[in-house]
Design a protein around this motif. Structure first.
Motif, PDB file in Angstrom:
ATOM      1  N   ALA A 186       0.830  -1.206   0.000  1.00 55.11           N
ATOM      2  CA  ALA A 186       0.000   0.000   0.000  1.00 55.11           C
ATOM      3  C   ALA A 186       0.866   1.258   0.000  1.00 55.11           C
ATOM      4  CB  ALA A 186      -0.927   0.002   1.212  1.00 55.11           C
ATOM      5  N   GLY A 187       1.915   1.273   0.807  1.00 52.85           N
ATOM      6  CA  GLY A 187       2.780   2.442   0.888  1.00 52.85           C
ATOM      7  C   GLY A 187       3.508   2.730  -0.413  1.00 52.85           C
ATOM      8  N   VAL A 188       4.015   1.680  -1.035  1.00 52.50           N
ATOM      9  CA  VAL A 188       4.700   1.857  -2.323  1.00 52.50           C
ATOM     10  C   VAL A 188       3.716   2.348  -3.389  1.00 52.50           C
ATOM     11  CG1 VAL A 188       5.855   0.630  -4.210  1.00 52.50           C
ATOM     12  CG2 VAL A 188       6.553   0.225  -1.841  1.00 52.50           C
ATOM     13  N   GLY A 189       2.507   1.791  -3.382  1.00 50.37           N
ATOM     14  CA  GLY A 189       1.494   2.237  -4.342  1.00 50.37           C
ATOM     15  C   GLY A 189       1.168   3.714  -4.165  1.00 50.37           C
ATOM     16  N   THR A 191       2.104   7.050  -6.798  1.00 48.00           N
ATOM     17  CA  THR A 191       1.075   8.007  -7.229  1.00 48.00           C
ATOM     18  C   THR A 191       1.414   9.425  -6.804  1.00 48.00           C
ATOM     19  OG1 THR A 191      -0.599   6.274  -6.992  1.00 48.00           O
ATOM     20  CG2 THR A 191      -1.385   8.537  -7.134  1.00 48.00           C
ATOM     21  N   ALA A 192       1.909   9.571  -5.583  1.00 49.14           N
ATOM     22  CA  ALA A 192       2.174  10.895  -5.041  1.00 49.14           C
ATOM     23  C   ALA A 192       3.367  11.568  -5.704  1.00 49.14           C
ATOM     24  CB  ALA A 192       2.408  10.796  -3.528  1.00 49.14           C
ATOM     25  N   GLY A 193       4.293  10.792  -6.242  1.00 47.05           N
ATOM     26  CA  GLY A 193       5.499  11.362  -6.843  1.00 47.05           C
ATOM     27  C   GLY A 193       5.224  12.394  -7.926  1.00 47.05           C
ATOM     28  N   SER A 243      17.217  16.166 -11.655  1.00 43.49           N
ATOM     29  CA  SER A 243      16.359  16.036 -12.835  1.00 43.49           C
ATOM     30  C   SER A 243      16.683  17.107 -13.868  1.00 43.49           C
ATOM     31  CB  SER A 243      14.886  16.140 -12.427  1.00 43.49           C
ATOM     32  OG  SER A 243      14.581  15.186 -11.438  1.00 43.49           O
ATOM     33  N   THR A 244      16.671  16.686 -15.119  1.00 39.67           N
ATOM     34  CA  THR A 244      16.893  17.616 -16.218  1.00 39.67           C
ATOM     35  C   THR A 244      15.647  17.768 -17.082  1.00 39.67           C
ATOM     36  OG1 THR A 244      17.792  15.790 -17.527  1.00 39.67           O
ATOM     37  CG2 THR A 244      19.371  17.164 -16.332  1.00 39.67           C
ATOM     38  N   SER A 245      14.568  17.101 -16.705  1.00 37.75           N
ATOM     39  CA  SER A 245      13.304  17.252 -17.429  1.00 37.75           C
ATOM     40  C   SER A 245      12.161  16.931 -16.473  1.00 37.75           C
ATOM     41  CB  SER A 245      13.257  16.303 -18.637  1.00 37.75           C
ATOM     42  OG  SER A 245      13.081  14.964 -18.216  1.00 37.75           O
ATOM     43  N   PRO A 246      10.962  17.414 -16.761  1.00 41.49           N
ATOM     44  CA  PRO A 246       9.824  17.110 -15.885  1.00 41.49           C
ATOM     45  C   PRO A 246       9.547  15.621 -15.772  1.00 41.49           C
ATOM     46  CG  PRO A 246       9.295  18.911 -17.382  1.00 41.49           C
ATOM     47  CD  PRO A 246      10.598  18.353 -17.844  1.00 41.49           C
ATOM     48  N   GLU A 247       9.706  14.904 -16.872  1.00 41.86           N
ATOM     49  CA  GLU A 247       9.419  13.463 -16.852  1.00 41.86           C
ATOM     50  C   GLU A 247      10.375  12.718 -15.928  1.00 41.86           C
ATOM     51  OE1 GLU A 247       7.819  15.399 -20.393  1.00 41.86           O
ATOM     52  OE2 GLU A 247       9.855  15.315 -19.577  1.00 41.86           O
ATOM     53  N   ILE A 248      11.664  13.063 -16.009  1.00 35.76           N
ATOM     54  CA  ILE A 248      12.648  12.410 -15.146  1.00 35.76           C
ATOM     55  C   ILE A 248      12.354  12.723 -13.686  1.00 35.76           C
ATOM     56  CG2 ILE A 248      15.081  12.420 -14.456  1.00 35.76           C
ATOM     57  CD1 ILE A 248      15.810  12.755 -17.387  1.00 35.76           C
ATOM     58  N   MET A 249      12.005  13.964 -13.407  1.00 32.49           N
ATOM     59  CA  MET A 249      11.706  14.336 -12.027  1.00 32.49           C
ATOM     60  C   MET A 249      10.498  13.586 -11.496  1.00 32.49           C
ATOM     61  SD  MET A 249      11.177  18.135 -10.413  1.00 32.49           S
ATOM     62  CE  MET A 249      10.353  18.381  -8.829  1.00 32.49           C
ATOM     63  N   ALA A 250       9.456  13.406 -12.319  1.00 28.62           N
ATOM     64  CA  ALA A 250       8.261  12.686 -11.882  1.00 28.62           C
ATOM     65  C   ALA A 250       8.595  11.230 -11.545  1.00 28.62           C
ATOM     66  CB  ALA A 250       7.191  12.748 -12.961  1.00 28.62           C
ATOM     67  N   VAL A 251       9.403  10.601 -12.405  1.00 23.44           N
ATOM     68  CA  VAL A 251       9.780   9.199 -12.163  1.00 23.44           C
ATOM     69  C   VAL A 251      10.655   9.086 -10.920  1.00 23.44           C
ATOM     70  CG1 VAL A 251      11.074   7.237 -13.084  1.00 23.44           C
ATOM     71  CG2 VAL A 251       9.557   8.537 -14.592  1.00 23.44           C
ATOM     72  N   LEU A 252      11.642   9.978 -10.795  1.00 17.58           N
ATOM     73  CA  LEU A 252      12.531   9.945  -9.633  1.00 17.58           C
ATOM     74  C   LEU A 252      11.769  10.188  -8.334  1.00 17.58           C
ATOM     75  CD1 LEU A 252      15.826  11.776 -10.715  1.00 17.58           C
ATOM     76  CD2 LEU A 252      15.532   9.363 -10.128  1.00 17.58           C
ATOM     77  N   ALA A 310       8.971   5.690  -2.892  1.00 25.01           N
ATOM     78  CA  ALA A 310       8.885   4.256  -2.612  1.00 25.01           C
ATOM     79  C   ALA A 310      10.022   3.818  -1.684  1.00 25.01           C
ATOM     80  CB  ALA A 310       8.915   3.466  -3.911  1.00 25.01           C
ATOM     81  N   LEU A 311      11.224   4.328  -1.927  1.00 21.01           N
ATOM     82  CA  LEU A 311      12.359   4.009  -1.049  1.00 21.01           C
ATOM     83  C   LEU A 311      12.112   4.512   0.375  1.00 21.01           C
ATOM     84  CD1 LEU A 311      15.402   4.825  -3.377  1.00 21.01           C
ATOM     85  CD2 LEU A 311      14.615   2.557  -2.650  1.00 21.01           C
ATOM     86  N   ALA A 312      11.505   5.691   0.494  1.00 22.67           N
ATOM     87  CA  ALA A 312      11.198   6.233   1.817  1.00 22.67           C
ATOM     88  C   ALA A 312      10.191   5.360   2.547  1.00 22.67           C
ATOM     89  CB  ALA A 312      10.670   7.662   1.678  1.00 22.67           C
ATOM     90  N   VAL A 313       9.196   4.845   1.818  1.00 29.32           N
ATOM     91  CA  VAL A 313       8.194   3.966   2.430  1.00 29.32           C
ATOM     92  C   VAL A 313       8.853   2.691   2.943  1.00 29.32           C
ATOM     93  CG1 VAL A 313       6.227   2.485   1.934  1.00 29.32           C
ATOM     94  CG2 VAL A 313       6.225   4.858   1.142  1.00 29.32           C
ATOM     95  N   VAL A 314       9.666   2.074   2.100  1.00 34.41           N
ATOM     96  CA  VAL A 314      10.330   0.821   2.496  1.00 34.41           C
ATOM     97  C   VAL A 314      11.271   1.069   3.679  1.00 34.41           C
ATOM     98  CG1 VAL A 314      11.905  -0.997   1.755  1.00 34.41           C
ATOM     99  CG2 VAL A 314      10.137  -0.174   0.187  1.00 34.41           C
ATOM    100  N   GLY A 315      12.101   2.116   3.563  1.00 37.32           N
ATOM    101  CA  GLY A 315      13.033   2.426   4.645  1.00 37.32           C
ATOM    102  C   GLY A 315      12.320   2.798   5.935  1.00 37.32           C
TER     103      GLY A 315
END
Length: 278
Positions: A12-15, A19-21, A208-217, A223-228
């Motif tokens: 649930a947290g990763v999901g 979405t929130a990214g 990030s050098t583009s909006p798309e990269i920033m959204a994915v990152l 997700a890493l924050a949720v797991v950690g």
């Protein structure tokens, strides 16, 4: 082996983070962090109305948050007060009204701490389905409206001249925020929702050098924050929601120790300036 409840919390947290990214990126680009707080605080009023009228909790929170968004747009058009002042009034008013309403409902036992700070370890399979179902819907809407969202973020006047209807785009964005807040309330709580939106996006912005990269990152960092955060909560016996936010903060601090990859203002779709570094 991890227990089933912990696996559900991770899923649930990763999901939610995925979405929130992208949504959080637009919050950062548009400098709408205070707006996110306002909508999150209005969630408690939605909880109170849900209990009072025996109404679906998720739907009640969404309706209240959406109503606050529309009310803000209407008040902004009147121009009597600044946006910051309006957000301050709506934020504290909805939170206070919700708390007062809950205090009057003596026949209802309510875990305010759970609503304020979340309880991701208590999510059910239905909650997991809701997070992923709602997340897919929100992500599809963001992808579908990506160009108008970027254009209205960078230059609303130019977007309007090109027929992209920035006001309509902004309303849709606010409604998507309301939906995510309604979904996220049980996981990270009313007071921590905005943190999960903003901190991963702010961290991703440095690389990030583009909006798309920033959204994915932003999604990956969230997700890493949720797991950690969840594993840290398990190890140190700390509250799960705040632990996730602390983990996100830790990643942000680490990002400050590294050299950002961005160089100047990168180009986005259609030759427009990228909002990543604005």
């Amino acid at each position: 082996m991890l227990d089933d409840f912990f696996i559900r919390a991770l899923v649930a947290g990763v999901g939610l983070a995925l979405t929130a990214g992208p949504l959080g990126c637009f919050v950062v680009w548009r400098r709408m962090a205070y707006f996110g707080d306002t909508m999150a605080h209005s969630a408690l009023l939605g909880v109170a109305l849900s209990l009072l009228m025996d109404f679906n909790l998720l739907l009640s929170v969404f309706i209240v948050a959406a109503t606050v968004s529309i009310l803000l747009l209407l008040l902004q058009k009147r121009g009597t007060l600044s946006t910051d002042a309006l957000l301050g009034i709506l934020s504290h008013a909805t939170l206070a009204i919700g708390l007062v309403m809950v205090s009057f409902m003596t026949w209802v036992r309510i875990d305010l701490v759970g609503f304020l700070f979340g309880d991701i370890l208590a999510v059910s399979r239905a909650d997991v389905d809701l997070v992923w179902g709602g997340g897919i819907l929100v992500t599809f809407a963001i992808v579908w409206m990506w160009r108008p969202l970027i254009a209205s973020t960078v230059n609303p006047e130019l977007a309007e001249a090109e027929g992209m209807q920035p006001e309509k785009t902004r309303l849709v964005f606010m409604l998507l925020m309301a939906l995510v807040i309604a979904i996220a309330m049980k996981i990270v709580g009313i007071l921590l929702i905005t943190s999960l939106l903003i901190i991963p996006a702010a961290t991703a912005r440095r690389f990030s050098t583009s909006p798309e990269i920033m959204a994915v990152l932003a999604s990956v960092i969230g997700a890493l924050a949720v797991v950690g955060g969840l594993f840290g909560s398990l190890k140190f016996d700390t509250p799960s929601g705040p632990s996730i936010v602390v983990a996100a903060l830790g990643l942000f601090i680490l990002s400050l120790l590294t050299k950002p990859r961005t160089s100047g203002v990168a180009a986005s779709e259609g030759g427009r300036a990228c909002p990543c570094n604005n």
